[in-house]
Design a protein around this motif. Structure first.
Motif, PDB file in Angstrom:
ATOM      1  N   ASN A  72     -52.850  -5.474   5.189  1.00  0.00           N
ATOM      2  CA  ASN A  72     -53.905  -4.859   6.008  1.00  0.00           C
ATOM      3  C   ASN A  72     -55.152  -5.728   6.075  1.00  0.00           C
ATOM      4  OD1 ASN A  72     -54.887  -4.477   3.357  1.00  0.00           O
ATOM      5  ND2 ASN A  72     -55.937  -2.586   3.925  1.00  0.00           N
ATOM      6  N   PHE A  73     -54.979  -7.013   5.847  1.00  0.00           N
ATOM      7  CA  PHE A  73     -56.086  -7.964   5.775  1.00  0.00           C
ATOM      8  C   PHE A  73     -55.787  -9.074   6.775  1.00  0.00           C
ATOM      9  CE2 PHE A  73     -58.884 -11.124   4.171  1.00  0.00           C
ATOM     10  CZ  PHE A  73     -59.756 -10.549   3.245  1.00  0.00           C
ATOM     11  N   LEU A  74     -56.598  -9.226   7.812  1.00  0.00           N
ATOM     12  CA  LEU A  74     -56.311 -10.148   8.911  1.00  0.00           C
ATOM     13  C   LEU A  74     -56.839 -11.555   8.654  1.00  0.00           C
ATOM     14  CD1 LEU A  74     -57.083  -7.842  11.967  1.00  0.00           C
ATOM     15  CD2 LEU A  74     -54.838  -8.690  11.263  1.00  0.00           C
ATOM     16  N   ASP A  75     -56.046 -12.547   9.022  1.00  0.00           N
ATOM     17  CA  ASP A  75     -56.442 -13.955   8.968  1.00  0.00           C
ATOM     18  C   ASP A  75     -56.892 -14.359  10.371  1.00  0.00           C
ATOM     19  OD1 ASP A  75     -55.667 -14.209   6.263  1.00  0.00           O
ATOM     20  OD2 ASP A  75     -53.584 -14.463   6.866  1.00  0.00           O
ATOM     21  N   MET A  76     -58.193 -14.264  10.617  1.00  0.00           N
ATOM     22  CA  MET A  76     -58.727 -14.415  11.967  1.00  0.00           C
ATOM     23  C   MET A  76     -58.853 -15.885  12.375  1.00  0.00           C
ATOM     24  SD  MET A  76     -58.949 -11.324  12.937  1.00  0.00           S
ATOM     25  CE  MET A  76     -59.961 -11.436  14.423  1.00  0.00           C
ATOM     26  N   ASN A  77     -58.927 -16.095  13.700  1.00  0.00           N
ATOM     27  CA  ASN A  77     -58.973 -17.436  14.280  1.00  0.00           C
ATOM     28  C   ASN A  77     -60.127 -17.535  15.276  1.00  0.00           C
ATOM     29  OD1 ASN A  77     -56.044 -18.985  13.756  1.00  0.00           O
ATOM     30  ND2 ASN A  77     -55.989 -16.768  13.539  1.00  0.00           N
ATOM     31  N   TYR A  78     -61.140 -18.325  14.917  1.00  0.00           N
ATOM     32  CA  TYR A  78     -62.315 -18.540  15.772  1.00  0.00           C
ATOM     33  C   TYR A  78     -62.532 -20.035  15.969  1.00  0.00           C
ATOM     34  CZ  TYR A  78     -63.461 -13.693  14.489  1.00  0.00           C
ATOM     35  OH  TYR A  78     -63.422 -12.334  14.286  1.00  0.00           O
ATOM     36  N   ASP A  79     -63.293 -20.389  17.002  1.00  0.00           N
ATOM     37  CA  ASP A  79     -63.701 -21.782  17.141  1.00  0.00           C
ATOM     38  C   ASP A  79     -65.061 -21.969  16.469  1.00  0.00           C
ATOM     39  OD1 ASP A  79     -65.662 -20.836  18.893  1.00  0.00           O
ATOM     40  OD2 ASP A  79     -64.675 -21.595  20.696  1.00  0.00           O
ATOM     41  N   SER A  80     -65.622 -23.165  16.569  1.00  0.00           N
ATOM     42  CA  SER A  80     -66.875 -23.476  15.867  1.00  0.00           C
ATOM     43  C   SER A  80     -68.058 -22.670  16.390  1.00  0.00           C
ATOM     44  CB  SER A  80     -67.176 -24.971  15.982  1.00  0.00           C
ATOM     45  OG  SER A  80     -67.283 -25.353  17.354  1.00  0.00           O
ATOM     46  N   LYS A  81     -67.929 -22.085  17.586  1.00  0.00           N
ATOM     47  CA  LYS A  81     -69.003 -21.270  18.151  1.00  0.00           C
ATOM     48  C   LYS A  81     -68.793 -19.784  17.904  1.00  0.00           C
ATOM     49  CE  LYS A  81     -69.919 -24.652  21.814  1.00  0.00           C
ATOM     50  NZ  LYS A  81     -69.941 -24.904  23.281  1.00  0.00           N
ATOM     51  N   GLU A 354     -43.661 -22.170  -6.836  1.00  0.00           N
ATOM     52  CA  GLU A 354     -43.038 -22.121  -8.155  1.00  0.00           C
ATOM     53  C   GLU A 354     -44.117 -21.993  -9.228  1.00  0.00           C
ATOM     54  OE1 GLU A 354     -40.905 -25.745  -8.802  1.00  0.00           O
ATOM     55  OE2 GLU A 354     -42.475 -26.966  -7.884  1.00  0.00           O
ATOM     56  N   ARG A 355     -43.698 -21.556 -10.404  1.00  0.00           N
ATOM     57  CA  ARG A 355     -44.645 -21.370 -11.497  1.00  0.00           C
ATOM     58  C   ARG A 355     -45.363 -22.675 -11.827  1.00  0.00           C
ATOM     59  NH1 ARG A 355     -40.806 -18.578 -15.863  1.00  0.00           N
ATOM     60  NH2 ARG A 355     -39.297 -19.831 -14.721  1.00  0.00           N
ATOM     61  N   GLY A 356     -46.653 -22.592 -12.086  1.00  0.00           N
ATOM     62  CA  GLY A 356     -47.443 -23.764 -12.428  1.00  0.00           C
ATOM     63  C   GLY A 356     -48.113 -24.418 -11.240  1.00  0.00           C
ATOM     64  N   ALA A 357     -47.651 -24.098 -10.024  1.00  0.00           N
ATOM     65  CA  ALA A 357     -48.283 -24.649  -8.818  1.00  0.00           C
ATOM     66  C   ALA A 357     -49.524 -23.835  -8.481  1.00  0.00           C
ATOM     67  CB  ALA A 357     -47.298 -24.637  -7.661  1.00  0.00           C
ATOM     68  N   SER A 358     -50.382 -24.398  -7.662  1.00  0.00           N
ATOM     69  CA  SER A 358     -51.608 -23.710  -7.269  1.00  0.00           C
ATOM     70  C   SER A 358     -51.681 -23.610  -5.752  1.00  0.00           C
ATOM     71  CB  SER A 358     -52.840 -24.454  -7.799  1.00  0.00           C
ATOM     72  OG  SER A 358     -52.871 -25.786  -7.307  1.00  0.00           O
ATOM     73  N   CYS A 359     -52.587 -22.782  -5.272  1.00  0.00           N
ATOM     74  CA  CYS A 359     -52.811 -22.659  -3.828  1.00  0.00           C
ATOM     75  C   CYS A 359     -53.405 -23.964  -3.303  1.00  0.00           C
ATOM     76  CB  CYS A 359     -53.759 -21.505  -3.532  1.00  0.00           C
ATOM     77  SG  CYS A 359     -53.191 -19.895  -4.119  1.00  0.00           S
ATOM     78  N   GLN A 360     -53.039 -24.321  -2.077  1.00  0.00           N
ATOM     79  CA  GLN A 360     -53.565 -25.529  -1.462  1.00  0.00           C
ATOM     80  C   GLN A 360     -54.126 -25.209  -0.082  1.00  0.00           C
ATOM     81  OE1 GLN A 360     -49.722 -27.790  -1.830  1.00  0.00           O
ATOM     82  NE2 GLN A 360     -51.095 -29.418  -2.499  1.00  0.00           N
ATOM     83  N   SER A 361     -55.263 -25.808   0.252  1.00  0.00           N
ATOM     84  CA  SER A 361     -55.794 -25.738   1.610  1.00  0.00           C
ATOM     85  C   SER A 361     -55.806 -27.169   2.135  1.00  0.00           C
ATOM     86  CB  SER A 361     -57.206 -25.148   1.625  1.00  0.00           C
ATOM     87  OG  SER A 361     -57.679 -25.022   2.951  1.00  0.00           O
ATOM     88  N   LEU A 362     -54.860 -27.474   3.040  1.00  0.00           N
ATOM     89  CA  LEU A 362     -54.653 -28.855   3.466  1.00  0.00           C
ATOM     90  C   LEU A 362     -55.595 -29.293   4.577  1.00  0.00           C
ATOM     91  CD1 LEU A 362     -50.742 -29.089   3.436  1.00  0.00           C
ATOM     92  CD2 LEU A 362     -52.375 -29.559   1.595  1.00  0.00           C
ATOM     93  N   TYR A 363     -56.005 -28.339   5.436  1.00  0.00           N
ATOM     94  CA  TYR A 363     -56.898 -28.702   6.540  1.00  0.00           C
ATOM     95  C   TYR A 363     -57.468 -27.433   7.142  1.00  0.00           C
ATOM     96  CZ  TYR A 363     -58.816 -30.960  10.663  1.00  0.00           C
ATOM     97  OH  TYR A 363     -59.679 -31.407  11.619  1.00  0.00           O
ATOM     98  N   ASP A 364     -58.717 -27.512   7.595  1.00  0.00           N
ATOM     99  CA  ASP A 364     -59.377 -26.369   8.224  1.00  0.00           C
ATOM    100  C   ASP A 364     -59.786 -26.769   9.642  1.00  0.00           C
ATOM    101  OD1 ASP A 364     -60.742 -24.098   8.880  1.00  0.00           O
ATOM    102  OD2 ASP A 364     -62.157 -24.170   7.209  1.00  0.00           O
ATOM    103  N   PRO A 365     -58.998 -26.397  10.659  1.00  0.00           N
ATOM    104  CA  PRO A 365     -59.328 -26.783  12.043  1.00  0.00           C
ATOM    105  C   PRO A 365     -60.710 -26.280  12.458  1.00  0.00           C
ATOM    106  CG  PRO A 365     -57.117 -25.857  11.902  1.00  0.00           C
ATOM    107  CD  PRO A 365     -57.784 -25.580  10.593  1.00  0.00           C
ATOM    108  N   VAL A 366     -61.403 -27.078  13.240  1.00  0.00           N
ATOM    109  CA  VAL A 366     -62.759 -26.724  13.683  1.00  0.00           C
ATOM    110  C   VAL A 366     -62.715 -25.883  14.955  1.00  0.00           C
ATOM    111  CG1 VAL A 366     -64.981 -27.619  14.460  1.00  0.00           C
ATOM    112  CG2 VAL A 366     -63.742 -28.776  12.615  1.00  0.00           C
ATOM    113  N   ASP A 367     -62.041 -26.404  15.977  1.00  0.00           N
ATOM    114  CA  ASP A 367     -62.021 -25.715  17.271  1.00  0.00           C
ATOM    115  C   ASP A 367     -60.624 -25.300  17.713  1.00  0.00           C
ATOM    116  OD1 ASP A 367     -64.749 -25.471  18.209  1.00  0.00           O
ATOM    117  OD2 ASP A 367     -64.786 -27.655  18.180  1.00  0.00           O
ATOM    118  N   GLY A 368     -59.639 -25.489  16.855  1.00  0.00           N
ATOM    119  CA  GLY A 368     -58.319 -24.980  17.164  1.00  0.00           C
ATOM    120  C   GLY A 368     -57.340 -26.027  17.653  1.00  0.00           C
TER     121      GLY A 368
END
Length: 459
Positions: A72-81, A354-368
């Motif tokens: 019930n938690f949305l992963d929203m998508n916006y541009d830089s504006k 797998e166990r022992g791994a961590s969350c990764q954020s590989l890239y954060d798009p700016v404008d899509g």
């Protein structure tokens, strides 16, 4: 192969005749299989375009990940504006929810049902695909069986797989990668989550605690909160295949929330028995987690375990081998392909496998970045079939962004629109995927429906 398919269908028909069952014969322009949000928007879009459309799911209700897995938690998508990129049917559905960051699953279901009721869309729940009639180029018909034993022989001009795991397309002979097969690890996939409910949460205290940390990775508003990383890291699960990551908390009532944080490893998400076993183990662990939170998480001092979801929140399973595969480089370069049918900007979020791994954020798009129509079209198998949702043709890294539901719902709308339009053309989807003029007609139809698409380079 064609003879084997015919024999299989003939045996199916003979079994029904022997059992004294009647088979209802039907003809549809578009058949959508699956109950996921992406399947819903595909069905609605096809019906809105005037196609005779059937949406069929094995589930008792539609919405699967949002209604049965209770995400019930949305992963929203916006541009830089700050402009919303996932326009069209997603934004229509979100408007019905009051544009909230989080919501009760029953309200998500009510919004889905309201949109469905506004169109001439036939929906059958508790109904399974039991066999297919096909040749090397076309999926001709689906044989369905409902919970009350009614059997349907459904001829279809076009078909959409919205099962989430690519179940129908795999059954029809399309090729898939599994998990991180593209990285040499088909045995690994992002761990699924069991979402659980908690009553007795003091939301004002939750907000004050998280907002007071002045940390950009944590926060809270009136309906959603995210953080408690230090609390989660100190939790020691009793089950070694469990991991409590930072809490994503979606408010459903004044003091009731759903917590998306319990990752479960070593689950074969393509095996129903393995899924059910994981739910049972996760439910036991979730009760221990709530006891832990009562003594360690501000705002949870009076927390009470209120149950777990009936389905797992699955992030990754099969990936279609499509005409084109969306890559991490496509997202990093924020490319907009000539056959763009959706735009996303959610960060590339890779959960542990797998166990022992961590969350990764590989890239954060700016404008899509754009998602190509070709990602929905199988390289092999029936050419009148599309695949939507997390099982579309994405690399396992690109899927860290493209898998999220708002993007998927927009892609679903594009697939439904394309299916309705192509059902009236002498072309199949593989031919359309190589025909710029045909793609432009579909894109124009999407823009008329309120979808956001960037102008693509002329091909």
């Amino acid at each position: 192969m064609r003879d084997k398919v015919f024999v299989s269908l003939l045996l199916t028909l003979l079994c029904f005749a022997h059992a004294g069952q009647s088979m209802v014969s039907e003809k549809w322009d578009v058949v959508v299989v699956g109950g996921e949000p992406e399947a819903i928007t595909a069905g609605i879009a096809a019906a809105r375009c005037g196609a005779r459309t059937l949406l069929v799911t094995k589930d008792p209700i539609v919405g699967h990940t949002m209604t049965l897995a209770e995400l019930n938690f949305l992963d929203m998508n916006y541009d830089s504006k700050g402009n919303l990129l996932t326009c069209g049917l997603f934004s229509e559905w979100w408007n019905l929810l009051g544009k909230k960051s989080a919501f009760a699953p029953e309200k998500a279901l009510a919004a889905f049902n309201r949109l469905i009721a506004s169109e001439n869309l036939t929906v059958r729940t508790k109904t399974r695909v039991i066999s297919l009639e096909k040749d090397s180029q076309k999926l001709k018909a689906l044989v369905l069986k409902s919970a009350d034993e009614q059997v349907y022989h459904c001829r279809a001009k076009t078909v959409i797989d919205g099962t989430g795991d690519g179940n129908l397309a795999a059954m029809a002979g399309a090729g898939f990668n599994v998990g991180r097969q593209d990285l040499g690890r088909p045995d690994l996939w992002m761990a699924p989550t069991l979402i659980f409910a908690v009553d007795g949460v003091n939301w004002a205290r939750v907000k004050a605690y998280l907002q007071g940390q002045k940390n950009p990775s944590v926060g809270a508003n009136e309906t959603a909160a995210w953080g408690y990383w230090e609390v989660s890291e100190l939790y020691r699960p009793q089950d070694p295949d469990m991991y409590l990551r930072g809490l994503n908390i979606g408010r459903t009532d004044s003091d009731s929330v759903l917590v998306n944080a319990l990752l479960i490893f070593n689950v074969d998400v393509l095996d129903p028995a393995s899924r059910q076993a994981a739910i049972a183990r996760g439910t036991a662990e979730a009760q221990r987690i709530v006891t832990y939170l009562r003594g360690n998480a501000p705002g949870f001092e009076n927390a009470v375990f209120a149950g777990a979801a009936s389905e797992l929140y699955v992030r990754e399973s099969r990936y279609l081998q499509g005409i084109y595969c969306l890559t991490l480089e496509d997202i990093e370069q924020e490319r907009h392909p000539w056959d763009e049918i959706a735009v996303g900007s959610y960060p590339v979020d890779i959960q542990p496998a797998e166990r022992g791994a961590s969350c990764q954020s590989l890239y954060d798009p700016v404008d899509g970045y754009g998602i190509p129509f070709r990602c929905l079209v199988p390289q092999a198998g029936p050419a009148n079939l599309l695949v939507v949702g997390r099982a579309a043709s994405y690399s396992s890294q690109a899927a860290g962004s493209a898998r999220v539901i708002p993007i998927g719902m927009v892609v679903g709308q594009a697939a439904g629109t394309a299916a309705a339009v192509v059902s009236k053309w002498p072309l199949n989807f593989r031919e359309v995927a190589n025909a710029p003029a045909a793609i432009r007609r579909i894109q124009n139809r999407l823009r008329e429906q309120g979808a956001y698409l960037r102008p693509a380079p002329v091909r």
